[in-house]
Write a protein that holds these residues in place. Sequence first.
Motif, mmCIF file in Angstrom:
data_model
loop_
_atom_site.group_PDB
_atom_site.id
_atom_site.type_symbol
_atom_site.label_atom_id
_atom_site.label_comp_id
_atom_site.label_asym_id
_atom_site.label_seq_id
_atom_site.Cartn_x
_atom_site.Cartn_y
_atom_site.Cartn_z
ATOM 1 N N THR A 28 -97.814 -28.329 30.038
ATOM 2 C CA THR A 28 -97.822 -28.346 28.572
ATOM 3 C C THR A 28 -98.750 -29.414 27.991
ATOM 4 O O THR A 28 -99.101 -29.343 26.819
ATOM 5 N N ASN B 139 -93.983 -36.563 22.048
ATOM 6 C CA ASN B 139 -93.606 -35.264 22.612
ATOM 7 C C ASN B 139 -93.675 -35.356 24.125
ATOM 8 O O ASN B 139 -94.727 -35.675 24.689
ATOM 9 N N GLN C 127 -100.760 -29.491 24.399
ATOM 10 C CA GLN C 127 -100.417 -30.541 23.438
ATOM 11 C C GLN C 127 -101.664 -31.314 23.017
ATOM 12 O O GLN C 127 -101.813 -31.701 21.849
ATOM 13 N N PRO D 51 -95.693 -25.363 21.807
ATOM 14 C CA PRO D 51 -95.050 -24.313 22.618
ATOM 15 C C PRO D 51 -95.468 -22.903 22.222
ATOM 16 O O PRO D 51 -95.529 -22.016 23.074
ATOM 17 N N MET E 90 -85.286 -29.767 25.065
ATOM 18 C CA MET E 90 -85.994 -28.741 24.298
ATOM 19 C C MET E 90 -86.383 -29.252 22.915
ATOM 20 O O MET E 90 -87.348 -28.824 22.325
ATOM 21 N N THR F 292 -94.220 -34.165 27.697
ATOM 22 C CA THR F 292 -95.031 -33.086 28.267
ATOM 23 C C THR F 292 -95.022 -33.187 29.781
ATOM 24 O O THR F 292 -94.669 -34.219 30.359
ATOM 25 N N SER G 45 -87.624 -32.081 22.132
ATOM 26 C CA SER G 45 -88.909 -32.761 22.205
ATOM 27 C C SER G 45 -90.051 -31.767 22.316
ATOM 28 O O SER G 45 -91.177 -32.079 21.945
ATOM 29 N N LEU G 46 -89.803 -30.576 22.828
ATOM 30 C CA LEU G 46 -90.856 -29.578 22.954
ATOM 31 C C LEU G 46 -91.186 -28.959 21.607
ATOM 32 O O LEU G 46 -92.352 -28.795 21.258
#
Length: 825
Positions: free
Chosen positions: A360, A354, A364, A382, A1, A356, A3-4
């Motif tokens: 996502t 990041n 991004q 996010p 999480m 993905t 990294s998100l």
Amino acid sequence: MGSLFRSEEMTLCQLFLQSEAAYACVSELGELGLVQFRDLNPDVNAFQRKFVNEVRRCDEMERKLRYLEKEIRRDGIPMLEIPGEVPEAPQPREMIDLEATFEKLENELREVNQNAEALKRNYLELTELKHILRKTQVFFDERLYCDADTGVYRSPLSFVAGVILRERIPAFERMLWRACRGNVFLRQAEIDTPLEDPSSSDQVYKSVFIIFFQGDQLKTRVKKICEGFRATLYPCPEAPADRREMAMGVMTRIEDLNTVLGQTQDHRHRVLVAAAKNIKNWFVKVRKIKAIYHTLNLFNLDVTQKCLIAECWVPALDMETIQLALRRGTERSGSSVPPILNRMETLEDPPTYNRTNKFTSAFQNLIYAYGVATYREVNPAPYTIITFPFLFAVMFGDLGHGALMAAFGFWMCYKEKPLQAKKIDSEIWNIFFGGRYIVLLMGLFSMYTGLIYNDIFSKSLNIFGSSWQNNYNESTLRENKALQLNPDSEDYLQYPYAFGIDPVWQLAEANKIIFMNAYKMKISIIIGVFHMLFGVCMSLWNHIYFKRRISIYVEFIPQIMFLTLLFFYMVLLMFIKWTTYGPTPPYFGSQDPEIVKTSGFCAPSILITFINMMLFKTDANTRPQCDPTMFAGQIGLQKFFVILALMCVPVMLFGKPYYLMKEQKKRDSQAHQSMEAAAENGAAGGAPAPAPRGHDDDITEVFIHQAIHTIEYVLGSVSHTASYLRLWALSLAHAQLAEVAWNMLLRKGLKSAGYQGGIYLYVVFAGWAAISVSILVLMEGLSAFLHTLRLHWVEFQSKFYSGEGYLFQPFSFEVILDSAGQTEE
């Protein structure tokens, strides 16, 4: 999480590899795709690096494979996709076998092509000669006389015969006429079937010609003209018997050539079919080998020439995974010396990474299009997953149009793998397909806001039953077009519609736009203020993480107070107005004054109230029966809010420079004390301490930077709040365009009667559907998308997102092969 919501923590490492294990270890890292290597030889020419010969060999193998691929595509032979997993990079010793295989295939194919071309050229010449022998018989019959001695028909003129491209005949004829001054006679006939050009394999149309002339001088001139027009001349006997004999010989040779050509083509086809089965695998192997040697060229050699040294960025969480990959590579190479991976201390900013997935990554990429996040700063992606389609839907809100968009997005997601396998070479399509999940969410959110607006193709749905009823007879309604329903009478049932806007407003011609404008305008401001407040709160997360304590006190707190005291207060006034003032009419004298004050008649304008608040004045145009304020003590509270908000401006402007100046003076004082102590020690024989340098330039730069950001924030708070009114403006425009399309087209078709009406409705519906898809879905959707993008980039991200980082680009076979595949397409 982590990294998100924030980029991965990166580590700079130094890697030591034995020369014999380097290839296998780099191959394993390429399969992993988690290591970004730095070039340790930036000043060394690309042609002077250690593995340049291996890279050249790979380039040569790629050239041969491209040649094979070109021949395979020309014959229309399908190339088999790679079954199962992509093959691993071959060992260096396998390069020799691959080179030998490609060399043999290329030579064999080139030899076959040369033989086929020679045979086709011979076949073309015989075919043209066959047509000459057939077509010239008529020409000779017209120009022959009978020899009395031999009894044979002869021509009194000399002649040449040949074949020329059909489109060159007019120019050829003019040139002959002018150059020979009309002393030649040209006859030509078209060859009905096209002939194959052996060089290009194109089908060309040609014509047979014969030129009659007299004298050697004209003969030389005619042949030069034929040569200039690239006409092919053939021997043609004058006697009919000789022509028949030659024609029979030509037909026999053509049949033999057909047999040989068929065998040649069969052999060529077998070679290409065998190559087509493996060419995809070969491409993958060669590209992996080339990528490995390119990467090894970034490394340094130690003094013993037995060890390769590399520097690389790696995600801190994947250190163990990378160690395992290096161990596997060492075992594959048979080396007994394990690789060494050491962490390095550095002041250089790491790359931003990041993690993905297919869902996502599209969101991004929207963020990266503005700028790659500074290392470890808050990632807006996010939150954009929710806010982006929602703000789009506020502008595009229509249940019907949203359903069309959602259906298209769902289809792309459902057919994801087959569509990816097709590798469609269209930039517009690739943009749509790359953002398929964005399209799906935008469509779903638009359906939701369409339900809120109760708008489907500019019409409404009466699902729960309207809260209004009509108490007028038909004649009253027809004679009074401006008649309005009274909310304080029996027209209104005193309870709201269960969900969204009441469907009766779609029938209101007089005040529908007034009502919808007031509603959507206020909703836009409310959404905008909350969106900006959320952006400012995100900056607090950055300040806490980077330990910028002073920024919390002199930036975040004044910013959040300024925005809250002015614009969030304006939002509160909207809710107070909605909950306080009702539809009670102002019957003065006989009714309670308190009821009059809370009626819609006395409701103050939010805009006028906010302007008066900023100017420290009250509304002089208020009706005497009405109270200009919404609650007790409002005027005093507003003045306090404005003064407090204005006091936040100098804190934002001078707070950080003052703090830095104070800290600098403190450091200078400590340095001065150190100098005095050193001077005392110097008197006893110690070395004197260096004098401290001034930092006036740094303070000035900080002050200028802070002034720019303060002015931008204060003015931007006003302009950005107004900018969110685009939510209302585009929503209004979309609804009005949909209504115009309905009234001007489909409504007329639905009102037509009879079988002619059915035909008319069919045509009109086609036009309405085309306009709905092309203009209301595609063009309006693109417009709303771009406006939503601007609201996120400027109004939202400017509050906390600097976007001054650079992207983590690991050495990855998957990325290299994907980019190579897109280049081929």
